[in-house]
Design an enzyme around this catalytic site. Structure first.
Site, PDB file in Angstrom:
ATOM      1  N   ASN A  96     -16.818 -27.010  -4.309  1.00 18.65           N
ATOM      2  CA  ASN A  96     -16.848 -28.205  -4.887  1.00 18.65           C
ATOM      3  C   ASN A  96     -16.938 -27.944  -6.548  1.00 18.65           C
ATOM      4  O   ASN A  96     -16.943 -26.983  -6.995  1.00 18.65           O
ATOM      5  CB  ASN A  96     -17.954 -29.213  -4.340  1.00 18.65           C
ATOM      6  N   ARG A  97     -17.456 -29.263  -6.945  1.00 18.30           N
ATOM      7  CA  ARG A  97     -17.101 -29.086  -8.723  1.00 18.30           C
ATOM      8  C   ARG A  97     -18.434 -29.082  -9.273  1.00 18.30           C
ATOM      9  O   ARG A  97     -19.414 -29.557  -9.052  1.00 18.30           O
ATOM     10  CB  ARG A  97     -16.540 -30.694  -8.951  1.00 18.30           C
ATOM     11  N   HIS A 122     -14.556 -25.264  -6.736  1.00 15.80           N
ATOM     12  CA  HIS A 122     -14.584 -23.990  -5.807  1.00 15.80           C
ATOM     13  C   HIS A 122     -14.657 -22.660  -6.234  1.00 15.80           C
ATOM     14  O   HIS A 122     -13.991 -21.787  -6.018  1.00 15.80           O
ATOM     15  CB  HIS A 122     -13.529 -24.215  -4.786  1.00 15.80           C
ATOM     16  N   HIS A 196     -13.517 -23.913   4.106  1.00 16.60           N
ATOM     17  CA  HIS A 196     -12.745 -24.965   3.722  1.00 16.60           C
ATOM     18  C   HIS A 196     -11.373 -25.120   4.768  1.00 16.60           C
ATOM     19  O   HIS A 196     -10.316 -25.392   4.248  1.00 16.60           O
ATOM     20  CB  HIS A 196     -12.067 -24.830   2.089  1.00 16.60           C
ATOM     21  N   TYR A 198      -8.967 -27.075   7.048  1.00 18.69           N
ATOM     22  CA  TYR A 198      -8.620 -28.056   7.374  1.00 18.69           C
ATOM     23  C   TYR A 198      -8.132 -28.431   8.978  1.00 18.69           C
ATOM     24  O   TYR A 198      -7.655 -27.299   9.474  1.00 18.69           O
ATOM     25  CB  TYR A 198      -7.118 -28.491   6.833  1.00 18.69           C
ATOM     26  N   ASP A 268     -12.826 -38.606   0.031  1.00 18.97           N
ATOM     27  CA  ASP A 268     -13.245 -37.236  -0.732  1.00 18.97           C
ATOM     28  C   ASP A 268     -14.771 -37.087  -1.289  1.00 18.97           C
ATOM     29  O   ASP A 268     -14.512 -36.923  -2.588  1.00 18.97           O
ATOM     30  CB  ASP A 268     -12.027 -36.903  -1.920  1.00 18.97           C
ATOM     31  N   GLN A 302     -18.804 -32.744   3.031  1.00 23.81           N
ATOM     32  CA  GLN A 302     -17.529 -33.371   1.966  1.00 23.81           C
ATOM     33  C   GLN A 302     -16.613 -33.550   3.288  1.00 23.81           C
ATOM     34  O   GLN A 302     -16.131 -32.896   3.870  1.00 23.81           O
ATOM     35  CB  GLN A 302     -17.073 -32.272   1.236  1.00 23.81           C
ATOM     36  N   GLU A 330     -16.436 -29.965   4.846  1.00 27.33           N
ATOM     37  CA  GLU A 330     -16.954 -28.921   4.194  1.00 27.33           C
ATOM     38  C   GLU A 330     -18.580 -29.052   3.892  1.00 27.33           C
ATOM     39  O   GLU A 330     -19.169 -29.859   3.258  1.00 27.33           O
ATOM     40  CB  GLU A 330     -16.338 -28.751   2.573  1.00 27.33           C
TER      41      GLU A 330
HETATM   42  C1  GAL Z   1     -11.531 -30.341  -1.525  1.00 30.10           C
HETATM   43  C2  GAL Z   1     -11.850 -31.322  -2.782  1.00 30.10           C
HETATM   44  C3  GAL Z   1     -10.792 -32.257  -2.995  1.00 30.10           C
HETATM   45  C4  GAL Z   1      -9.654 -31.087  -3.362  1.00 30.10           C
HETATM   46  C5  GAL Z   1      -9.555 -30.038  -2.251  1.00 30.10           C
HETATM   47  C6  GAL Z   1      -8.415 -29.080  -2.504  1.00 30.10           C
HETATM   48  O1  GAL Z   1     -12.897 -29.853  -1.242  1.00 30.10           O
HETATM   49  O2  GAL Z   1     -13.074 -31.995  -2.437  1.00 30.10           O
HETATM   50  O3  GAL Z   1     -10.903 -32.951  -4.065  1.00 30.10           O
HETATM   51  O4  GAL Z   1      -9.580 -30.501  -4.533  1.00 30.10           O
HETATM   52  O5  GAL Z   1     -10.780 -29.565  -2.179  1.00 30.10           O
HETATM   53  O6  GAL Z   1      -7.239 -29.552  -2.844  1.00 30.10           O
END
Ligand code: GAL
Length: 365
Positions: A96-97, A122, A196, A198, A268, A302, A330
């Site tokens: 994350n950020r 990330h 991460h 999906y 998000d 997340q 996440e």
């Molecule tokens: C997630 C993040 C999103 C986006 C995604 C990747 O972890 O929270 O904002 O960046 O990764 O596209």
């Protein structure tokens, strides 16, 4: 590229159907990249690769026994090398950020590469998701298991410390992917690591996830600013569209005119887990009966509802991943914790390794 079968191993208990096969998947910076298939006694299987320590496929049955892959991935190694949406990858050194790519530790300010507007996302552009990890098929385990290890040099991507990250993936007969993480350092540094993946429980590439029902055992979440950095507020979910303590369809409230849904372009956000029940989050697809349960020792998760997916990524079997056709859960420490003294600490010291475990469990209801 033709896949070459390199090895086959059955695990400790020698049940013939439980095994791991290893195929060649490419090379990266002189290192071999492999594709591993782990099959359990049900015949259900997952695929992993040591590029980004990635989960490539998760093949599990629906309520009629029809097996589908329920996670996003690519057919080729090149897909992973070029893809920038972190499908199934392990992200680090800081998942994350981090705001403005800066943080201070022990009085020293560190500057990271920016790769997400004004922020670092990330671990930066060449974070752990984009590295070749060492791989080892574990022997003598009860279930098929593979260990990936990454050695990060001091100041790589701006983070201090020679850091060694390990993730062991175990695929059990209960259709659980157990991810055991261990991270060590030789200097004080910061750590936040997650997978991460999906998910789309219809099958990856089959419709959107708005009709999936989510339950998240979190009484609060961390609101963000317009660049998705937490403001520092811990906001109770009570009375908000972020209250998933009882099940709600992901799509039920996602379009509400609520400040955080507008800022996030949907969900998000980091949820502050209660961490009291055995299972921290669940997502259920009423149409197929598939259920994903998430179990973690981490303080946050997340929920990301694929708001940045736009059909530009073509995945396994030619499937196109459109807007909101996948969700992520996440498990993590809170975003931007190095700059938020009120959040749980993410400092990793040489004295104490970071140890953590997250499980994705699949079943049908
Ligand atoms: C997630 C993040 C999103 C986006 C995604 C990747 O972890 O929270 O904002 O960046 O990764 O596209």
């Amino acid at each position: 590229m033709a896949l070459v079968m390199l090895g086959m191993a059955s695990c400790g208990n020698n049940k013939a159907k439980e095994m791991i096969t290893t195929e060649s998947f490419g090379t990266f910076e002189g290192k071999d990249i492999f594709l591993y298939t782990l099959t359990n006694k049900n015949g259900d299987f997952i695929r992993l690769s040591n590029y980004g320590a990635v989960i490539v496929e998760i093949n599990v049955p629906d309520r009629n026994g029809k097996r589908d892959n329920v996670t996003f991935g690519y057919d080729t190694f090149e897909g992973y090398a070029n893809g920038d949406l972190y499908f199934g990858k392990v992200v680090g050194q800081y998942a994350n950020r981090i705001a403005k790519g800066k943080f201070s530790l022990d009085g020293v300010e560190y500057t990271l590469a920016l790769n997400n507007g004004p922020n670092t996302l990330h671990g930066g552009p060449t974070g752990w998701h984009s590295r070749a990890w060492d791989a080892e098929v574990l022997k003598g385990t009860d279930f098929p298991a593979v260990k990936f290890t990454y050695h990060k040099s001091d100041m790589e991507e701006g983070f201090p410390g020679h850091v060694v990250a390990e993730v062991v993936y175990t695929w059990t007969d209960d259709n659980e992917i157990i991810m055991d993480y261990k991270v060590t350092t030789d200097k004080n540094t910061v750590i936040n690591i997650t997978n991460h993946a999906y998910f789309n429980l219809h099958g990856a590439g089959v419709g959107d996830i708005l009709d999936h029902e989510a339950l998240i055992r979190a009484s609060a979440f961390t609101p963000v600013d317009s660049t998705l950095i937490p403001t520092g507020e811990i906001r109770p979910v009570e009375g908000t569209p972020f209250d998933f303590r009882t099940p709600h369809l992901i799509g039920e409230r996602i379009a509400m005119d609520y400040d955080q849904l507008v800022l996030g372009g949907g969900y998000d956000h980091n949820f502050v887990l209660d961490n009291v029940e055995p299972v921290d989050a669940e997502v259920y697809d009423p149409s197929t009966g598939r259920l994903l349960e998430v179990i973690t020792d981490q303080p946050g998760v997340q929920l990301y509802t694929g708001n940045f997916l736009n059909g530009t990524q073509t995945g396994r079997g030619g499937k196109v991943y459109n807007y909101r056709t996948g969700f992520c859960l996440e498990t993590q420490h809170f975003p931007d914790s190095p700059n938020q003294s009120a959040f749980p600490s993410v400092v990793l010291t040489p004295e104490e390794p970071f140890l953590s475990s997250t499980t994705f469990r699949f079943s049908v209801r």
